[in-house]
Enzyme design. Structure first.
Site, PDB file in Angstrom:
ATOM      1  N   ARG A   1     -77.563  24.263  17.074  1.00  0.00           N
ATOM      2  CA  ARG A   1     -77.960  22.845  16.277  1.00  0.00           C
ATOM      3  C   ARG A   1     -78.209  23.072  14.930  1.00  0.00           C
ATOM      4  O   ARG A   1     -79.162  23.790  14.408  1.00  0.00           O
ATOM      5  CB  ARG A   1     -78.999  22.139  17.080  1.00  0.00           C
ATOM      6  CG  ARG A   1     -78.454  21.799  18.593  1.00  0.00           C
ATOM      7  CD  ARG A   1     -79.399  21.327  19.356  1.00  0.00           C
ATOM      8  NE  ARG A   1     -79.979  19.819  18.891  1.00  0.00           N
ATOM      9  CZ  ARG A   1     -79.441  18.802  19.019  1.00  0.00           C
ATOM     10  NH1 ARG A   1     -78.347  18.552  19.856  1.00  0.00           N
ATOM     11  NH2 ARG A   1     -79.872  17.711  18.522  1.00  0.00           N
TER      12      ARG A   1
ATOM     13  N   TYR B   1     -76.818  32.733  -5.973  1.00  0.00           N
ATOM     14  CA  TYR B   1     -77.707  31.784  -6.845  1.00  0.00           C
ATOM     15  C   TYR B   1     -78.969  32.341  -7.352  1.00  0.00           C
ATOM     16  O   TYR B   1     -79.461  31.699  -8.307  1.00  0.00           O
ATOM     17  CB  TYR B   1     -77.956  30.642  -5.865  1.00  0.00           C
ATOM     18  CG  TYR B   1     -77.217  29.859  -5.105  1.00  0.00           C
ATOM     19  CD1 TYR B   1     -75.881  29.783  -5.534  1.00  0.00           C
ATOM     20  CD2 TYR B   1     -77.292  29.066  -4.111  1.00  0.00           C
ATOM     21  CE1 TYR B   1     -74.795  28.783  -5.094  1.00  0.00           C
ATOM     22  CE2 TYR B   1     -76.437  28.120  -3.423  1.00  0.00           C
ATOM     23  CZ  TYR B   1     -75.322  28.348  -4.131  1.00  0.00           C
ATOM     24  OH  TYR B   1     -74.255  27.549  -3.489  1.00  0.00           O
TER      25      TYR B   1
ATOM     26  N   SER C   1     -66.548  28.832   3.182  1.00  0.00           N
ATOM     27  CA  SER C   1     -66.913  27.933   2.027  1.00  0.00           C
ATOM     28  C   SER C   1     -65.619  27.930   1.245  1.00  0.00           C
ATOM     29  O   SER C   1     -65.099  28.917   0.842  1.00  0.00           O
ATOM     30  CB  SER C   1     -68.245  28.211   1.444  1.00  0.00           C
ATOM     31  OG  SER C   1     -68.540  27.107   0.477  1.00  0.00           O
ATOM     32  N   ASN C   2     -65.125  26.593   0.873  1.00  0.00           N
ATOM     33  CA  ASN C   2     -64.011  26.439  -0.233  1.00  0.00           C
ATOM     34  C   ASN C   2     -62.857  26.901   0.440  1.00  0.00           C
ATOM     35  O   ASN C   2     -61.974  27.556  -0.437  1.00  0.00           O
ATOM     36  CB  ASN C   2     -64.529  27.438  -1.651  1.00  0.00           C
ATOM     37  CG  ASN C   2     -65.584  26.574  -2.261  1.00  0.00           C
ATOM     38  OD1 ASN C   2     -65.611  25.271  -2.548  1.00  0.00           O
ATOM     39  ND2 ASN C   2     -66.510  27.494  -2.324  1.00  0.00           N
TER      40      ASN C   2
END
Length: 330
Positions: free
Chosen positions: A18, A66, A189-190
């Site tokens: 979840r 990041y 992602s992407n």
């Protein structure tokens, strides 16, 4: 479209995990502002992530590239140490395999790499995962994503087969990490439809199908065909840059302003509600405490079908992106 009258606070991934539908983004820096494009400024995470925790966020979207995993890990660790928070109460996403960044960006070459420049791709993935878990101070992440499907700099006509094999190698390494318990779920992602089709063909085991595809989606940047494909494959779509990272004056769009006025909400709340009712999860990011509270207060109103169509229509033309176009990656 998800049933708007059901609780939209969580979504269940195809392996039963979840996942909260809203997570706090931790990519800090100047992306689309008035100043020169610079890239990551991880020092901004200290205050913002601390405020996000204070204001109820329990899901955080990180990435090796990041440079903020240490901040997130340290701030979580302080709360684990005090007993204010448990590991099970938070949902941590991180991403690996970010291609080499353009040279004008202040992103370390140690955090980004192109697969065709790496001697042992699977080993690089494992090494980066160790670094990410060390920075986070965690034994596992809840969701691990392949950050991009390939290199930004591949020349036109770059070798698609080399890129395809690299994606399969990276994905196999992710599957092994999941099998060892380093990630509760894995995704991408992407990725475009072509990238996904290839991956599902090359690694066909149903248990290893991506659970999530995190892509840029906002009212001015939509990809209905990709979303339909993901839904058919049981892949949850997560919208990053859900407000277009402040670009294009999106939140001043008259359509959004009018809908917000009808509901007594802000345009930002309307956009997030649109994402959730469209069946997506979203990654709002802000440094302001009042906006953090506002972004979570989206469960006491429902957009009707006409309002959803009006917002959809804003992105009917050419997508306006704040990040590189994944369709240019072979």
């Amino acid at each position: 479209m998800r049933d708007a009258h059901h609780d939209l606070r969580t979504v269940t991934l195809h392996n039963g995990v979840r996942m909260p539908t809203l997570a706090f983004g931790t990519a800090f820096g100047d992306w689309v502002g008035a100043t020169a494009f610079q890239g990551f400024l991880p020092e901004q995470a200290w205050r913002a992530v601390d405020l996000a925790l204070d204001n109820g966020y329990r899901a955080f979207d990180c990435a090796h590239a990041y440079g903020t995993e240490r901040m997130v890990g340290t701030l979580l660790g302080q709360r684990f140490a005090s007993g204010a928070l448990t590991r099970e109460a938070v949902f941590i996403t991180t991403k690996l395999a970010h291609p080499a960044a353009p040279p004008h960006l202040n992103v370390s070459h140690k955090r980004t790499w192109d697969a065709d420049r790496v001697e042992d791709i699977a080993q690089r993935v494992r090494d980066d995962m160790v670094d990410s878990l060390d920075d986070l101070g965690l034994g596992y992440v809840d969701l691990l994503l392949v950050h991009w499907p390939g290199s930004f700099s591949a020349p036109p006509g770059g070798d698609p087969e080399v890129s395809r094999r690299a994606r399969a190698t990276i994905w196999r390494a992710f599957c092994a990490l999941a099998d060892k318990g380093a990630a509760r779920a894995i995704g991408v992602s992407n990725f475009t439809i072509d990238h996904l089709r290839q991956l599902i063909t090359d690694v066909p085991e149903p248990a290893y199908r991506p659970a999530v595809n995190q892509v840029e989606i906002h009212p001015y940047c939509r990809d209905p065909e990709l979303e339909a494909f993901c839904r058919a494959q049981g892949i949850v779509v997560t919208a990053y840059a859900p407000f277009a990272s402040g670009a294009f004056e999106l939140l001043r769009d008259p359509v959004l302003v009018a809908i917000a006025g009808r509901h007594g909400k802000s345009p930002g709340q309307v956009v997030l509600r649109w994402h959730l009712q469209r069946g997506r999860t979203a990654l709002p990011k802000t440094s302001r405490a009042e906006r953090m509270v506002e972004n979570q207060a989206i469960h006491d109103f429902v957009l009707d079908a006409e309002e959803i169509r009006a917002i959809d229509a804003l992105g009917a033309g050419v997508a306006r992106r704040t990040c590189p176009d994944p369709y240019t990656i072979v």
